[in-house]
Scaffold this motif. Structure first.
Motif, PDB file in Angstrom:
ATOM      1  N   ALA A 394      93.436  61.117  91.348  1.00 23.97           N
ATOM      2  CA  ALA A 394      92.797  59.805  91.143  1.00 23.97           C
ATOM      3  C   ALA A 394      92.201  59.047  92.699  1.00 23.97           C
ATOM      4  O   ALA A 394      91.093  58.577  92.305  1.00 23.97           O
ATOM      5  CB  ALA A 394      94.038  58.991  90.724  1.00 23.97           C
ATOM      6  N   LEU A 407      91.788  60.983  84.144  1.00 24.12           N
ATOM      7  CA  LEU A 407      91.612  61.727  85.327  1.00 24.12           C
ATOM      8  C   LEU A 407      90.839  63.247  85.189  1.00 24.12           C
ATOM      9  O   LEU A 407      91.506  63.708  84.000  1.00 24.12           O
ATOM     10  CB  LEU A 407      92.842  61.815  86.014  1.00 24.12           C
ATOM     11  CG  LEU A 407      93.403  60.570  86.701  1.00 24.12           C
ATOM     12  CD1 LEU A 407      94.871  60.991  87.522  1.00 24.12           C
ATOM     13  CD2 LEU A 407      92.690  59.743  87.436  1.00 24.12           C
ATOM     14  N   ASN A 487      98.070  54.816  88.337  1.00 24.95           N
ATOM     15  CA  ASN A 487      97.248  55.242  89.540  1.00 24.95           C
ATOM     16  C   ASN A 487      97.578  54.541  90.758  1.00 24.95           C
ATOM     17  O   ASN A 487      97.355  55.081  91.819  1.00 24.95           O
ATOM     18  CB  ASN A 487      95.801  55.422  89.166  1.00 24.95           C
ATOM     19  CG  ASN A 487      95.332  56.112  88.147  1.00 24.95           C
ATOM     20  OD1 ASN A 487      95.958  57.373  87.940  1.00 24.95           O
ATOM     21  ND2 ASN A 487      94.386  56.068  87.469  1.00 24.95           N
TER      22      ASN A 487
END
Length: 539
Positions: A394, A407, A487
């Motif tokens: 990420a 991702l 994230n």
């Protein structure tokens, strides 16, 4: 299939349809799952004390089915369905009305009440079908819980693959309707077998029996302790034979409770108990340290349907062409690895170890649990390393502060932690269920089985508490460990915290095992009695 068809993907429904954040949705799932595993204590009490296992199970099935029907209606009828929202941040969506939430959660907790009577009794009913005084049936019973869990997770596999896919790609109406129909068929099949079952009658409240022993012990705390068997109260053997039961001889552990059966002149039931009642209470109390040890691994199981699934929503889920795997379907790999592990364990591992240990089970139940506990340490270390790698991807692609963007990392990177969880379950969960059933007194089997479900209940509640507490503390001190945007979170720290917790728990388990004494089987007592009678006849 019905239970896991709801629980496996529930966190996704709460996030995408009820518009709840990561912590709130995860806690709502674990609180409901915890309640579903806690109500079996009540179901076990009703079965052992009043209605018997069969009647309790049938009534609970009716409650279970009604909950499934209302739940299906709550995701199908336009007036009950929550409003749609396409915003990337769920906090920007309009919240469902109180009525809609009441119907949905009311149906969920009706299911939880239904499971209270099904979970502790159906496995016990199954085990009751074996006659432990028949050598062939006694041997077969040793494999019963392996194949019991095998059949459960076969249904779970269907839920985690077919049902989850239908819920994500076809709709929640059919996704909940299918397990509702499956449950109706399942109950019908069970009822058809009624004439063939061995039915055990209720034997009175186990809680009252245990309370009487404890109260009587404290009332006679200052009484001088005797040592002769004649100083302790016990019913004649014929009285037990008339009830198709067996007396239990005194054991040296928890000797303070022996005062409950000490004859002091008063025969009131809250002042004087039989030695057998004292020993039954001891057996239930001796299992408590083992029960406490299982709380931490039960917390790990709670992560499978919450944080593990949420991780999957951030990854690339495409398999081939337009087909994408639902995040909750990764739970199918828990099931698959468990199914394979159970077969290998029962057909290969037991036969090999039996030659060296002489134990009909291969290894003891606590040794089997210990292997499962060690796997839980490994699982959280693997989960921590995998999450750290996911966060690195990420950061490398500048996606830390973006939501709704997948991702460039396949969802199958999470596979090891799911597979290891299945292997751990094949050791720990099967052994745990069999241990609490096997070590409970004959008149408290349902209560003993409910120890296993209580472990999962407390584990889920502890998971909710820890998730909320850690989330709040870490947000106040800087970068939060569990945020709506994974994230930006530090789940890797959270998983490493769990790994350390599991290590400490394993050390405590070794201490508990060191002092635990297995109860003697009644069949062993019968064998001894037969040998004594034979020797007397020879003389």
């Amino acid at each position: 299939m019905a239970y896991y068809g709801i629980s496996s993907n529930l966190v996704i429904y709460m996030t995408t349809k009820l518009h709840q954040g990561t912590v709130k949705s995860s806690n709502n799932v674990t609180n409901w799952v915890g309640t579903s595993w806690l109500t079996p204590i009540l179901g076990a009490y009703v079965a052992d004390a009043h209605l018997g296992r069969y009647i309790t199970f049938v009534i609970s099935c009716a409650i279970y089915f009604s909950g499934m029907m209302v739940l299906t209606l709550s995701v199908s009828i336009p007036g009950l369905k929550p409003p749609e929202c396409s915003a990337a941040n769920v906090e920007d969506c309009k919240n469902p009305s109180v009525l809609r939430l009441a119907v949905f959660f009311g149906a969920l907790y009706t299911l939880a009440i239904g499971t209270g009577g099904t979970k502790p009794n159906i496995s016990t009913i199954g085990a009751d079908q074996f006659d432990v005084f028949d050598p062939k049936e006694k041997i077969r019973k040793l494999s019963f819980f392996n194949w019991w869990m095998f059949s459960i997770f076969f249904g779970t596999l269907f839920a985690n693959t077919i049902l989850v896919y239908v819920q994500d790609n076809v709709g929640w109406t059919l996704g909940y309707g299918l397990p509702t129909m499956g449950l109706a068929i399942s109950i019908s099949i069970f009822l058809l077998g009624t004439p063939f079952y061995r039915h055990k009658l209720p034997t009175g409240s186990p809680f009252t029996r245990m309370a009487r022993v404890i109260v009587a012990s404290f009332r006679k705390a200052n009484a001088p302790m005797a040592h002769g068997l004649t100083s302790f109260h016990e019913l004649p053997s014929l009285e037990y034979e008339r009830k198709s039961a067996f007396p239990i001889h005194a054991t040296p552990s928890l000797r303070f409770l022996d005062r409950a059966s000490l004859k002091t002149g008063t025969n009131h039931k809250w002042n004087l108990c039989t030695t057998t009642e004292v020993e039954e209470t001891k057996q239930m109390l001796r299992m408590l340290p083992v029960l406490f040890i299982t709380f931490v691994p039960s917390m790990m199981i709670a992560q499978v349907n919450t944080l593990f699934v949420k991780q999957g929503t951030t990854l690339d889920r495409k398999v081939t062409g337009a087909f994408s795997i639902p995040p909750a379907s990764l739970s199918a790999f828990v099931t698959l690895s468990m199914l394979i592990s159970i077969v290998i364990y029962d057909r290969v591992f037991v036969k090999l170890t039996r030659k060296y240990t002489g134990n009909p089970r291969g290894i003891t139940l606590l040794q089997r649990m210990g292997i499962g506990l060690s796997f839980h340490i490994l699982i959280m270390i693997v989960a921590c390393v995998t999450e750290r790698y996911r966060l690195k991807i990420a950061a490398d692609h500048g996606l830390i502060h973006k939501t709704g963007v997948k991702l460039p990392l396949t969802i199958f990177v999470l596979l090891p932690q799911f597979v290891l969880m299945g292997i751990a379950d094949s050791f720990l969960n099967v052994a745990k269920l069999e241990f609490f059933y096997d070590q409970a007194p004959d008149c408290m089997k349902s209560l003993g089985t409910s120890y296993s479900t209580t472990s999962l209940a407390v584990g889920n509640f502890m998971s909710s508490f820890l998730l909320s507490t850690v989330s709040e503390i870490t947000k106040k001190r800087g970068r939060g460990w569990i945020l709506n945007n994974l994230n930006e979170s530090r789940l890797d720290y959270y998983y490493m915290f769990f790994a350390v917790l599991n290590l400490v728990n394993f050390v405590l388990f070794l201490v508990v095992v060191r002092f635990y004494v297995y109860r003697a089987e009644v069949t062993d007592s019968v064998d001894v009695k037969e040998e004594e009678m034979k020797s007397m006849n020879d003389k």
